[in-house]
Design a protein around this motif. Structure first.
Motif, mmCIF file in Angstrom:
data_model
loop_
_atom_site.group_PDB
_atom_site.id
_atom_site.type_symbol
_atom_site.label_atom_id
_atom_site.label_comp_id
_atom_site.label_asym_id
_atom_site.label_seq_id
_atom_site.Cartn_x
_atom_site.Cartn_y
_atom_site.Cartn_z
ATOM 1 N N LYS A 1 0.818 -1.220 0.000
ATOM 2 C CA LYS A 1 0.000 0.000 0.000
ATOM 3 C C LYS A 1 0.854 1.274 0.000
ATOM 4 O O LYS A 1 0.322 2.372 -0.035
ATOM 5 C CB LYS A 1 -0.938 0.011 1.208
ATOM 6 C CG LYS A 1 -1.930 -1.153 1.230
ATOM 7 C CD LYS A 1 -2.838 -1.071 2.439
ATOM 8 C CE LYS A 1 -3.806 -2.250 2.456
ATOM 9 N NZ LYS A 1 -4.735 -2.204 1.304
ATOM 10 N N TRP A 2 2.176 1.094 0.026
ATOM 11 C CA TRP A 2 3.085 2.229 0.089
ATOM 12 C C TRP A 2 3.630 2.576 -1.294
ATOM 13 O O TRP A 2 3.864 1.704 -2.120
ATOM 14 C CB TRP A 2 4.271 1.912 0.998
ATOM 15 C CG TRP A 2 3.902 1.716 2.442
ATOM 16 C CD1 TRP A 2 3.493 0.553 3.021
ATOM 17 C CD2 TRP A 2 3.925 2.700 3.472
ATOM 18 N NE1 TRP A 2 3.250 0.746 4.369
ATOM 19 C CE2 TRP A 2 3.514 2.059 4.668
ATOM 20 C CE3 TRP A 2 4.263 4.053 3.514
ATOM 21 C CZ2 TRP A 2 3.426 2.734 5.884
ATOM 22 C CZ3 TRP A 2 4.172 4.721 4.723
ATOM 23 C CH2 TRP A 2 3.756 4.069 5.887
ATOM 24 N N THR A 3 3.838 3.868 -1.512
ATOM 25 C CA THR A 3 4.572 4.350 -2.685
ATOM 26 C C THR A 3 5.911 4.861 -2.184
ATOM 27 O O THR A 3 5.966 5.863 -1.455
ATOM 28 C CB THR A 3 3.830 5.496 -3.394
ATOM 29 O OG1 THR A 3 2.539 5.035 -3.796
ATOM 30 C CG2 THR A 3 4.606 5.968 -4.615
ATOM 31 N N PRO A 4 6.999 4.159 -2.500
ATOM 32 C CA PRO A 4 8.300 4.556 -1.947
ATOM 33 C C PRO A 4 8.708 5.974 -2.334
ATOM 34 O O PRO A 4 8.331 6.478 -3.393
ATOM 35 C CB PRO A 4 9.270 3.524 -2.548
ATOM 36 C CG PRO A 4 8.409 2.373 -2.942
ATOM 37 C CD PRO A 4 7.090 2.972 -3.347
ATOM 38 N N ARG A 5 9.469 6.579 -1.474
ATOM 39 C CA ARG A 5 10.073 7.873 -1.766
ATOM 40 C C ARG A 5 11.036 7.710 -2.940
ATOM 41 O O ARG A 5 11.702 6.684 -3.080
ATOM 42 C CB ARG A 5 10.826 8.370 -0.530
ATOM 43 C CG ARG A 5 11.679 9.600 -0.720
ATOM 44 C CD ARG A 5 12.291 10.009 0.605
ATOM 45 N NE ARG A 5 13.285 11.055 0.420
ATOM 46 C CZ ARG A 5 14.589 10.843 0.284
ATOM 47 N NH1 ARG A 5 15.061 9.605 0.303
ATOM 48 N NH2 ARG A 5 15.423 11.849 0.122
ATOM 49 N N LYS A 6 11.100 8.744 -3.784
ATOM 50 C CA LYS A 6 11.990 8.687 -4.942
ATOM 51 C C LYS A 6 12.937 9.884 -4.957
ATOM 52 O O LYS A 6 12.568 10.994 -4.564
ATOM 53 C CB LYS A 6 11.181 8.660 -6.240
ATOM 54 C CG LYS A 6 10.332 7.413 -6.414
ATOM 55 C CD LYS A 6 9.545 7.463 -7.707
ATOM 56 C CE LYS A 6 8.663 6.220 -7.856
ATOM 57 N NZ LYS A 6 7.859 6.270 -9.094
ATOM 58 N N VAL A 7 14.137 9.652 -5.418
ATOM 59 C CA VAL A 7 15.126 10.708 -5.640
ATOM 60 C C VAL A 7 15.569 10.603 -7.084
ATOM 61 O O VAL A 7 16.104 9.569 -7.511
ATOM 62 C CB VAL A 7 16.330 10.557 -4.694
ATOM 63 C CG1 VAL A 7 17.393 11.597 -5.035
ATOM 64 C CG2 VAL A 7 15.891 10.710 -3.245
ATOM 65 N N ARG A 8 15.295 11.673 -7.846
ATOM 66 C CA ARG A 8 15.580 11.686 -9.281
ATOM 67 C C ARG A 8 14.977 10.464 -9.987
ATOM 68 O O ARG A 8 15.589 9.845 -10.844
ATOM 69 C CB ARG A 8 17.083 11.766 -9.518
ATOM 70 C CG ARG A 8 17.713 13.054 -8.976
ATOM 71 C CD ARG A 8 19.205 13.114 -9.269
ATOM 72 N NE ARG A 8 19.779 14.350 -8.738
ATOM 73 C CZ ARG A 8 20.258 14.464 -7.500
ATOM 74 N NH1 ARG A 8 20.243 13.435 -6.690
ATOM 75 N NH2 ARG A 8 20.767 15.613 -7.095
#
Length: 239
Positions: free
Chosen positions: A217-224
């Motif tokens: 149910k989570w959308t991971p944090r993204k960097v670039r």
């Protein structure tokens, strides 16, 4: 006699009014304008040098003097370790914050100096300001960690709260906060790190059970654009 006394008072008041201290001006305005320009330049430097938002202090106090030429001198950071008139109820500024604001100051225009009796005089300011740390963090991290597409501080807490079973099985096991740290993996899986605090082990196991059931149910944090392993902490208060 009364008329003569009134004339005497007017005569005395005239010179006093002329000697009134006029504070310095920045770009024709007051200290609020100075702080706005200072923080604006600080934001530019953050972007230029990619200063991490987490390295910045949210509240900062400073003391400085505007000399008779309109130049800022004696620039100093104030905090709750200072004494007397310099004491401010803020934590000491981080090194990144001190460097950032000092460089931002060097980019600003001079002041119009204070005057007294028509002559320039030095003037000391003590100012407390808020750095836009949240705004900077949002700009640096445009793809934050989400739970069911929303801010997990609200959405996950509510989702977990209604799924935790706290009934007669847990009576007598104490009240207090269960504090669990876990990781949201780049693929959305959940890895329990550790229980940081709990009044009872069975209560902790119940919270961990619910956390594990949130996988997918989570959308991971993204960097670039690249998903990141991200730590999250859940605190549930059992009362």
């Amino acid at each position: 006699m009364k008329k003569q006394l009134a004339l005497l008072l007017l005569f005395l008041a005239g010179p006093l009014a002329a000697q009134q201290l006029v504070p310095p001006r920045f770009q024709g305005s007051d200290a609020q304008r100075f702080m706005a320009r200072l923080l604006g330049e600080a934001e530019k430097i953050v972007i230029e040098k990619e200063v991490p938002a987490e390295d910045l202090s949210p509240r900062v106090a400073v003391r400085f003097r505007v000399d008779t030429a309109g130049t800022v001198t004696d620039w100093r950071f104030l905090d709750n370790t200072c004494e007397g008139a310099d004491r401010r109820e803020v934590e000491p500024a981080s090194e990144a914050t001190r460097s950032l604001l000092t460089e931002a100051l060097s980019r600003l225009e001079p002041w119009t100096p204070a005057t007294e009796a028509g002559r320039p005089v030095p003037y000391t300011w003590r100012l407390t300001m808020r750095l836009p740390v949240e705004k900077i963090a949002a700009a640096q991290d445009p793809d934050p960690l989400l739970f069911e597409g929303q801010d997990p501080d609200k959405s996950f807490f509510e989702w977990a709260r209604i799924r935790i079973r706290y009934d007669q099985r847990y009576e007598g096991r104490g009240e207090g906060v269960v504090h669990v740290r876990f990781w949201v993996e780049p693929d959305g899986r959940i890895t329990i790190d550790r229980v940081l605090r709990t009044p009872d082990e069975k209560l902790a196991r119940e919270v961990v059970r619910v956390i594990r059931n949130s996988r997918g149910k989570w959308t991971p944090r993204k960097v670039r654009g690249v998903a990141q392993r991200t730590a999250y902490v859940l605190r549930i208060n059992f009362t």
